[in-house]
Design an enzyme around this catalytic site. Structure first.
Site, mmCIF file in Angstrom:
data_model
loop_
_atom_site.group_PDB
_atom_site.id
_atom_site.type_symbol
_atom_site.label_atom_id
_atom_site.label_comp_id
_atom_site.label_asym_id
_atom_site.label_seq_id
_atom_site.Cartn_x
_atom_site.Cartn_y
_atom_site.Cartn_z
ATOM 1 N N PHE A 238 142.893 -52.930 -22.566
ATOM 2 C CA PHE A 238 141.806 -53.616 -21.855
ATOM 3 C C PHE A 238 140.488 -52.884 -22.065
ATOM 4 O O PHE A 238 140.478 -51.754 -22.563
ATOM 5 C CB PHE A 238 142.133 -53.699 -20.353
ATOM 6 N N PHE B 197 138.024 -50.649 -20.613
ATOM 7 C CA PHE B 197 138.149 -49.854 -21.822
ATOM 8 C C PHE B 197 139.237 -48.812 -21.602
ATOM 9 O O PHE B 197 138.975 -47.739 -21.093
ATOM 10 C CB PHE B 197 136.821 -49.144 -22.132
HETATM 11 CU CU1 CUA Z 1 139.050 -51.632 -27.261
HETATM 12 CU CU2 CUA Z 1 137.599 -50.870 -28.934
#
Ligand code: CUA
Length: 160
Positions: A78, A80
């Site tokens: 995802f 981050f």
């Molecule tokens: Cu997730 Cu680059």
């Protein structure tokens, strides 16, 4: 034929050889990685509704499961990060990774292996691997996915 024409022919012959040598080098490299790192061709493992990655699917509970002598991992990629943030496995046992994204396209690359998977929203990516060498392997997102892309990391620890 004039002088310059001969000069062109010579260059052409040289560059033809250079190209042939490069093709040979690439073929050797492909064979080398296939023999030393195994074939880790990612497979599609079906479709998934993007909204179900975080609720209502196997991925809602990201985990590494031991199944007999093997492992199965359900990984969320995802913005981050990855969940689970760390996985621990014993060396020499097959690990099957299923990876899905609840938002945008991400990557799932494991250093020092040839695992290199694209995680496309709406699809489940699957890849299998057996780690023969103990150590800590970084899992890296290699698809630019936004401002936090460079910090999108996880790891897998392979124990004796
Ligand atoms: Cu997730 Cu680059």
């Amino acid at each position: 034929m004039n002088e310059s024409h001969h000069a062109f022919e010579r260059y052409e012959a040289i560059w033809l050889r250079v190209v042939l040598v490069m093709i040979l080098v690439f073929l050797v490299l492909i064979a080398y990685t296939a023999l030393n790192y195994g074939q880790t061709i990612p497979r599609g493992a079906g479709q998934i509704r993007v909204g179900e990655v975080r609720a209502g699917s196997e991925f809602a509970n990201p985990r590494l499961e031991q199944v007999g002598n093997e492992y199965v991992a359900y990984v969320q990629a995802f913005a981050f990060g990855y969940s689970p943030g760390e996985m621990r496995v014993k060396r020499g046992r097959k690990v099957t990774f299923y990876v899905a994204s609840p938002d945008v396209v991400h990557g799932f690359m494991i250093e020092r292996t040839n695992i290199n998977v694209e995680v496309v929203p709406g699809y489940v990516s699957k890849v299998e691997y057996t780690f023969d060498r103990p150590g800590t392997y970084k899992i890296i997102c290699h698809q630019y996915c936004g401002l936090g892309h460079a910090k999108m990391l996880s790891r897998i620890v392979v124990e004796e």
